[in-house]
Structure formats: C-alpha cells, structure tokens
Write a protein that holds these residues in place. Structure first.
Motif, mmCIF file in Angstrom:
data_model
loop_
_atom_site.group_PDB
_atom_site.id
_atom_site.type_symbol
_atom_site.label_atom_id
_atom_site.label_comp_id
_atom_site.label_asym_id
_atom_site.label_seq_id
_atom_site.Cartn_x
_atom_site.Cartn_y
_atom_site.Cartn_z
ATOM 1 N N MET A 1 -6.665 -5.359 28.433
ATOM 2 C CA MET A 1 -7.801 -6.428 28.804
ATOM 3 C C MET A 1 -8.532 -5.715 29.786
ATOM 4 N N THR A 2 -8.030 -4.622 30.401
ATOM 5 C CA THR A 2 -9.146 -4.189 31.631
ATOM 6 C C THR A 2 -10.113 -3.178 30.954
ATOM 7 N N LEU A 3 -9.934 -2.768 29.749
ATOM 8 C CA LEU A 3 -10.676 -1.791 28.943
ATOM 9 C C LEU A 3 -11.899 -2.493 28.150
ATOM 10 N N LYS A 4 -12.147 -3.773 28.856
ATOM 11 C CA LYS A 4 -13.029 -4.433 27.912
ATOM 12 C C LYS A 4 -14.438 -3.808 27.386
ATOM 13 N N ARG A 5 -14.979 -2.877 28.340
ATOM 14 C CA ARG A 5 -16.206 -2.253 27.983
ATOM 15 C C ARG A 5 -16.058 -1.402 26.784
ATOM 16 N N THR A 6 -14.868 -0.616 26.847
ATOM 17 C CA THR A 6 -14.500 0.488 25.916
ATOM 18 C C THR A 6 -14.191 -0.308 24.522
ATOM 19 N N LEU A 7 -13.572 -1.406 24.704
ATOM 20 C CA LEU A 7 -13.270 -2.301 23.454
ATOM 21 C C LEU A 7 -14.572 -2.611 22.810
ATOM 22 N N PHE A 8 -15.371 -3.353 23.564
ATOM 23 C CA PHE A 8 -16.629 -3.791 23.165
ATOM 24 C C PHE A 8 -17.352 -2.630 22.429
ATOM 25 N N LEU A 9 -17.476 -1.399 23.024
ATOM 26 C CA LEU A 9 -18.264 -0.509 22.167
ATOM 27 C C LEU A 9 -17.719 0.084 20.951
ATOM 28 N N PHE A 10 -16.247 0.149 21.057
ATOM 29 C CA PHE A 10 -15.565 0.447 19.755
ATOM 30 C C PHE A 10 -16.117 -0.555 18.657
ATOM 31 N N ASP A 11 -15.763 -1.936 19.226
ATOM 32 C CA ASP A 11 -15.950 -2.979 18.316
ATOM 33 C C ASP A 11 -17.505 -3.082 17.631
ATOM 34 N N THR A 12 -18.194 -2.818 18.528
ATOM 35 C CA THR A 12 -19.867 -2.904 18.005
ATOM 36 C C THR A 12 -19.809 -1.496 16.896
ATOM 37 N N ILE A 13 -19.249 -0.416 17.335
ATOM 38 C CA ILE A 13 -19.351 0.557 16.303
ATOM 39 C C ILE A 13 -18.748 0.076 14.952
ATOM 40 N N GLY A 14 -17.460 -0.697 15.038
ATOM 41 C CA GLY A 14 -16.919 -0.896 14.099
ATOM 42 C C GLY A 14 -17.640 -1.966 13.374
#
Lengths: 201, 201, 201
Positions: free
Chosen positions: A84-97
C-alpha cells in the motif's frame, strides 16, 4: 517479442495485485481474493482472444501466467501494508501494464487482418476489460467509467501506434514511443486533475 | 438479406442510444457513456456468435457497426434533451431492433444446424443480452428480469418464426410477420399493463 | 461416460433450481427466474468450453440440457415451498453437481492437452462460474467469494483427481473417489464451521 512478453508478464503481475487489493476492500476471503486477482489479470486478454476467435486463449496454453498471478496474490497477502505504501511504483507498473496490453491487443488484431480502428478497440479491451470485470464482480460501477483518463490514454496511445505503424516505424521503437506516450498522458492528467465531461440529463 | 442488414444497423443505432442514455442516468463520463452504448449495441450479437462458435464475431469484421454506434453516441450527447422527447419513436425503433436481432439470431443458428428450440434461445440472446450486460455494468438488476413483456415478445415472435419457417413460408414474408407480431405484443402489453407473475416465497 | 452424463444432467437440474430460488429472493418475474435458472445451470460449462475453444458449446448441441433446465424451473415454480424444506437433499445433489462439473471440466481440458494445473482451474470454472454469473446478474457479490469452503472443496478434489490420474487409477474409480472427497470436505467444513481467512487492510 521477448521484451514485450516480459512486460506482458509484469503487467499481469501488477493487475493480479490490483485485483487482490480490490478484494481486500470488499472483505472477500482468500479464495475470493485469488479469484478476483486472477480474473483482473487475465480478463482483458481472454475477452480479446475470444472476440478475435484466437483459441486457445493466451493463458490456457502458457503456465507462466498462472505462476505470475499466484506470486502476485501471495505477495499482496504477505506484504499488503508494505504494498500500500508503494502506490507510486504500482501506478507506474500499472501504466506500463495497460500500455503493453494495448499494444499486444492491437498487434494481434492487425496480424489477423482486423480494421485498424477495430484493432484499437481490441487493444483497449485488452487493457481495460480485466478491471471492468473486477469491478462488476465486486459490485461496483467500473472505475474507468467514472474517474481518470485511464481508457482515453490507451485510446490515444493506440491511435498513435496505428499512425506510426502506417508510416513504417519499426515495431520495437513504436512500442516504446506508445508506452511512453500513455505514461505521460496519465501523469499529466492526474497532476492537473484533468477528467472527461460527465453526461447528465 | 440487405433489408435485414439495414434494419440490423438501425437496431444497433437505437441500442447504442439506449445504452448512452442509461450511462447518463448513472452520471458516467464521456468514455463510460460511449463504452456502455457500444456494449449495449454489440453485446447480444457477440455473445450469440461466441456460443455458436461463429468467429470472428460480426462487428469485428464490418466497420459499419462501429460507425453506426459512434453516430448513435454522438447524437445522444449532442441532442439528449431532444431525444428524450422522442420516446415513442425510440420505442418503435427499439422494438424493430429486438425483432430484427431475434430473427438474425434464429436464422444464423438454424443455418448452423442448431435445434429449432435452441435457435429461438439464440435469437432471444441476440435481442436481450446487450441490455442485460448494460444493466449489469451499470450495477442494476437487468430490466428485462423485472418489467415489461420484452423478452416474452421475442420468445413468442421466435416461436412464430420457427413455425412459419417449417411451413415453408418465404423468409422475407416470415421476417415481416414476425417483427409485426413482436411490435403488436409489446404495444398491447404496455397499453393494458400486462406483466408476468413474480416468483415469491 | 454415460454415468457421468446422467450426473451432469442431474447437476444441471439442481443448478437450475438454485438459480430459480435466487431469482425468487430478488422478486424477479417468471422470465427473469427462468433466465437466471438457465444461466446458472449452463454458465460454468459454457465459459469453460469458450476458453478451451471447444465449439459449439455443450448445451447448444444437445437438447436434453434445455429440457432438464425447463423441468427444474417448472418444479421450483410449482413446488417452491416444498423444495425449500428439502434443503439437505438439495445440498447433497448440489455437491454431487459441483463434483461432477469439476471432473468433466478437468477431463475435457486434459484431453485437449492443457497443463494439469490449468485443467484444475478449468474444472473449478465449470463448477463455480454458473453461480458467479447468477450472483452478478442478481447484483450480489458472488457467494463463493464470501462464504463456505465451496470452491476450495472443488480445488482439493481437482488436485486429488489429477494426482490419482497420474498414478494410473481407472477413470471411473477416480471419479467416484473425487466426488466422495468433495462431498466429505463440504460436510466437514459446514459441520465444524470452517472458513477461509478474510483479507483485510
């Protein structure tokens, strides 16, 4: 294709994590969470392959997808607070996805002789339908109908990809440009709170 | 087949309008409205083709469907207040639409050697599943489960079509009679407020 | 295969009854109840066949499924109060149903050369997706995501089936053992109120 395949598995991983987090919001049990993560990850590509008549669908003939999804669900269960604290990283990966899923959908459709405009729609389906199915199962109106320039980023990326493709740009370069474009559009829209007009009576 | 094709596009247009209006009720954004209109218009035929194994599904190999849907969504956006006053016209076109979709579904199924009873179900799916998917995405219990003799009109029309077909009536005449029958049933049921019994404990 | 076919029809009957009962809870009309019963009964097998590219899907080429479903819906309408008192019998038949659907899904998948782990997932889809679609249409979060060791019983049964299969056990004996195992797991879990942990933030 091998770089794209790696990114495809990365996108699948991130989608499985986002599905599992949704399930946590709804207080689903372990099975419900796994199932939701699974459907979120493979839903878009499955629907695309079904509409294109491209059987058997991708994940059923490649065990790697199941492995990656299982890892994603397990990681979310074990480290949910940390994730949950990695929101920015998740967001980036999600957008790459979503970028990768869009491109894979378009390329598959074009290779089957589908009209470029309809190929863009198939790219969009690949990217967003997993999330739509996730939200429908969790009894929400799909998020992409209500918030954020998520689908529109895919759409613009898809149009760019088709345009550059018709100009004869090499596929790998085109993929890179398109994904970069989708990431930039999403970041700009979120930073400046740009959203689509709402249809009202 | 050409007259039926024209009516098919007309039905697609009307379904796209009805889907977009539903989206307006739920305050979806522009993308959500387009998407809902799109799914409503092609959902029934897509599901029918998938179940029949009839690939690629109809709209993916004919760009006209995408064009007609885009026109329907754009018209709804631009003239929504005016369209709301056209309820009777919309109702008539909608009923023609479900009649045409029913017949197309039955004829496709029969031509693939499907049992006549199951062909009627495939006709019904073609006509109603777009609306069912629309309502499910918009987080409502499907309208056809709760109100109006909508599906039953298709069902009776379908049975009539199969019966006349087995008597050797020419296809074009049979199509005309069936659609007229479906329109009449719907009008009678609405005028006299006829509805199905509800199942209760 | 003939015993399994008989059980398949029995499972279809029980699923049609459970779907119709759900519809009664939601005060759907006669058509909505029939439709919900129908989708519940054929949803899982249809989705399995679509993902496997196994066309035409099962029920569309065998009129017996439609007949059995119609009987199930009619029985529920006529004797709903009586059926409600048969909870234990229904539960037993329902469990036999999911066991049979699991095995049919696995055997079909294996015969198409699908990886054993993915075959188990296809078995699970066959057993549970009808209920998932039923709950989604009725605007509920799917029951199997929230309650009971339902899907997990299929999963464990599926793993057992694959394990015994790889040891060369005769198919009929393996089917019997697997279904018995699924029934026992469900009964134990209900008696001792065993459930899966819930994922929370």
């Amino acid at each position: 294709m091998t770089i794209l395949y790696g990114f495809d598995l990365l996108g699948t991983l991130v989608f499985a994590i986002s599905g599992t987090l949704s399930a946590a919001n709804k207080k689903l049990d372990l099975f419900g969470a796994y199932f939701t993560g699974f459907i979120t990850a493979i839903g878009g590509g499955t629907l695309r392959d079904i509409i294109l008549g491209n059987f058997p669908v991708g994940w059923i003939s490649d065990i790697n997808y199941l492995i990656v999804i299982s890892v994603g669900v397990a990681l979310t269960f074990l480290f949910k607070k940390h994730i949950m604290t990695l929101k920015r990283t998740l967001f980036l990966f999600d957008t790459i996805g979503i970028g990768v899923f869009t491109i894979i959908g378009i390329e598959k459709s074009l290779s089957l002789g589908i009209h470029p405009f309809l190929s863009i729609i198939m790219g969009l389906f690949s990217a967003v339908m997993g999330g739509v199915i996730r939200d429908t199962l969790c009894n929400d109106i799909p998020l992409i109908f209500r918030k954020e320039i998520y689908a529109v980023a895919c759409l613009i990326g898809g149009i760019l990809f088709i345009a550059l493709n018709s100009l004869g740009i090499a596929s790998a370069l085109n993929q890179f440009i398109t994904i970069a474009c989708i990431i930039i559009i999403r970041i700009i829209c979120i930073r400046f709170k740009i959203s689509l007009p709402v249809l009202k009576y």
